[in-house]
Design a protein around this motif. Structure first.
Motif, PDB file in Angstrom:
ATOM      1  N   SER A  16       0.829  -1.206   0.000  1.00  0.00           N
ATOM      2  CA  SER A  16       0.000   0.000   0.000  1.00  0.00           C
ATOM      3  C   SER A  16       0.863   1.257   0.000  1.00  0.00           C
ATOM      4  O   SER A  16       0.585   2.222  -0.715  1.00  0.00           O
ATOM      5  CB  SER A  16      -0.922  -0.016   1.221  1.00  0.00           C
ATOM      6  OG  SER A  16      -1.708   1.157   1.269  1.00  0.00           O
ATOM      7  N   LEU A  17       1.950   1.224   0.787  1.00  0.00           N
ATOM      8  CA  LEU A  17       2.854   2.377   0.828  1.00  0.00           C
ATOM      9  C   LEU A  17       3.515   2.591  -0.532  1.00  0.00           C
ATOM     10  O   LEU A  17       3.679   3.730  -0.978  1.00  0.00           O
ATOM     11  CB  LEU A  17       3.917   2.166   1.911  1.00  0.00           C
ATOM     12  CG  LEU A  17       3.447   2.323   3.358  1.00  0.00           C
ATOM     13  CD1 LEU A  17       4.546   1.912   4.323  1.00  0.00           C
ATOM     14  CD2 LEU A  17       3.013   3.773   3.634  1.00  0.00           C
ATOM     15  N   ARG A  19       2.293   1.752  -3.460  1.00  0.00           N
ATOM     16  CA  ARG A  19       1.289   2.306  -4.385  1.00  0.00           C
ATOM     17  C   ARG A  19       1.067   3.790  -4.118  1.00  0.00           C
ATOM     18  O   ARG A  19       0.952   4.584  -5.047  1.00  0.00           O
ATOM     19  CB  ARG A  19      -0.021   1.523  -4.262  1.00  0.00           C
ATOM     20  CG  ARG A  19       0.002   0.142  -4.906  1.00  0.00           C
ATOM     21  CD  ARG A  19      -1.414  -0.404  -5.085  1.00  0.00           C
ATOM     22  NE  ARG A  19      -2.066  -0.603  -3.796  1.00  0.00           N
ATOM     23  CZ  ARG A  19      -2.029  -1.729  -3.117  1.00  0.00           C
ATOM     24  NH1 ARG A  19      -1.354  -2.775  -3.587  1.00  0.00           N
ATOM     25  NH2 ARG A  19      -2.680  -1.839  -1.957  1.00  0.00           N
ATOM     26  N   ASP A  20       0.993   4.164  -2.849  1.00  0.00           N
ATOM     27  CA  ASP A  20       0.818   5.578  -2.502  1.00  0.00           C
ATOM     28  C   ASP A  20       2.000   6.405  -2.999  1.00  0.00           C
ATOM     29  O   ASP A  20       1.824   7.513  -3.520  1.00  0.00           O
ATOM     30  CB  ASP A  20       0.681   5.746  -0.985  1.00  0.00           C
ATOM     31  CG  ASP A  20      -0.668   5.253  -0.473  1.00  0.00           C
ATOM     32  OD1 ASP A  20      -1.575   5.056  -1.299  1.00  0.00           O
ATOM     33  OD2 ASP A  20      -0.800   5.068   0.756  1.00  0.00           O
ATOM     34  N   ARG A  23       1.710   6.809  -6.747  1.00  0.00           N
ATOM     35  CA  ARG A  23       0.659   7.780  -7.084  1.00  0.00           C
ATOM     36  C   ARG A  23       1.146   9.199  -6.843  1.00  0.00           C
ATOM     37  O   ARG A  23       0.903  10.095  -7.660  1.00  0.00           O
ATOM     38  CB  ARG A  23      -0.596   7.493  -6.250  1.00  0.00           C
ATOM     39  CG  ARG A  23      -1.487   6.409  -6.819  1.00  0.00           C
ATOM     40  CD  ARG A  23      -2.884   6.433  -6.199  1.00  0.00           C
ATOM     41  NE  ARG A  23      -2.827   6.128  -4.776  1.00  0.00           N
ATOM     42  CZ  ARG A  23      -2.982   4.904  -4.282  1.00  0.00           C
ATOM     43  NH1 ARG A  23      -3.192   3.879  -5.089  1.00  0.00           N
ATOM     44  NH2 ARG A  23      -2.945   4.711  -2.967  1.00  0.00           N
ATOM     45  N   ASN A  24       1.836   9.418  -5.739  1.00  0.00           N
ATOM     46  CA  ASN A  24       2.368  10.749  -5.451  1.00  0.00           C
ATOM     47  C   ASN A  24       3.384  11.182  -6.509  1.00  0.00           C
ATOM     48  O   ASN A  24       3.397  12.337  -6.940  1.00  0.00           O
ATOM     49  CB  ASN A  24       3.019  10.782  -4.064  1.00  0.00           C
ATOM     50  CG  ASN A  24       2.004  10.908  -2.947  1.00  0.00           C
ATOM     51  OD1 ASN A  24       0.871  11.345  -3.169  1.00  0.00           O
ATOM     52  ND2 ASN A  24       2.391  10.523  -1.744  1.00  0.00           N
TER      53      ASN A  24
END
Length: 223
Positions: A16-17, A19-20, A23-24
């Protein structure tokens, strides 16, 4: 006999980190692309971070410096200009290739200040030096061919070609929203001076007085 270690499994939280973070990174690149296009390469990282909706620290974690962000944001647009140059060099006559390079290239540069600085700038950014190294051979080859083919007057230099790009891209930038096609008339007029024999083709649409005054006011600012 020991039990073999199980293969490392990435925790769901780690994925999840990641992917975040990705995205950023993509949000920052898109924001930089938009900000550099509107404001030029002088735009600051704080403004880009605000436009992306992230903190400036996030920008620095994803990109070591501003040059890396410029490259990531504008790499595709530079490649687009190079694809036009490839098409231009393949033209049957070099003059047609030069006109294609100017016409298509100026369409892109007029709407993107950052890309314009990379293509036509003074070398203040590493991206300019890299683009310059890639573009200049195309222009040199086309100019030499056009002169050898009898279409170009002797003595025209790469620097002359770059100055025409600078002048016409300024016309295009200041006439946007008033007469977006106005720059093509002035490209035709200037390039006629490069020809070995003047072109008798009709000029594209003339500006009326109100449009000319409105463009001039944008260019020089209010008196």
């Amino acid at each position: 006999m020991g039990i073999p270690d199980a293969p490392f499994a990435q925790a769901p939280g780690d994925r999840s980190l990641r992917r975040d973070a990705e995205r950023n990174r993509l949000r920052i690149i898109q924001a930089a692309r938009e900000v550099f296009a509107a404001q030029g390469l002088g735009a600051g990282l704080n403004g880009i971070a605000h436009h992306a909706g992230v903190g400036v620290g996030t920008v620095y974690r994803r990109f070591p410096d501003k040059e890396a962000l410029i490259d990531a944001a504008l790499h595709d647009q530079v490649d687009l200009l190079l694809s036009v140059a490839d098409e231009a060099i393949a033209s049957a006559r070099a003059w047609d290739g030069l006109m294609l390079l100017l016409d298509r290239g100026l369409e892109v540069l007029a709407s993107n200040l950052g890309l314009r600085e990379i293509a036509l700038g003074s070398g203040a950014h590493q991206a300019h030096d890299a683009a310059d190294h890639r573009f200049i051979p195309f222009i040199e080859t086309l100019l030499e061919r056009a002169e050898a083919e009898g279409d170009m007057r002797p003595g025209v230099t790469v620097e002359d070609f770059i100055m025409v790009q600078c002048m016409i891209s300024e016309v295009a930038r200041h006439s946007a929203g008033i007469r977006p096609d106005a720059w093509r008339r002035y490209l035709q007029l200037l390039m006629d001076g490069f020809r070995a024999h003047p072109d008798a083709a009709p000029l594209s649409g003339a500006l009326d007085r109100p449009s000319a005054e409105a463009i001039a006011l944008r260019w020089v600012g209010p008196r």
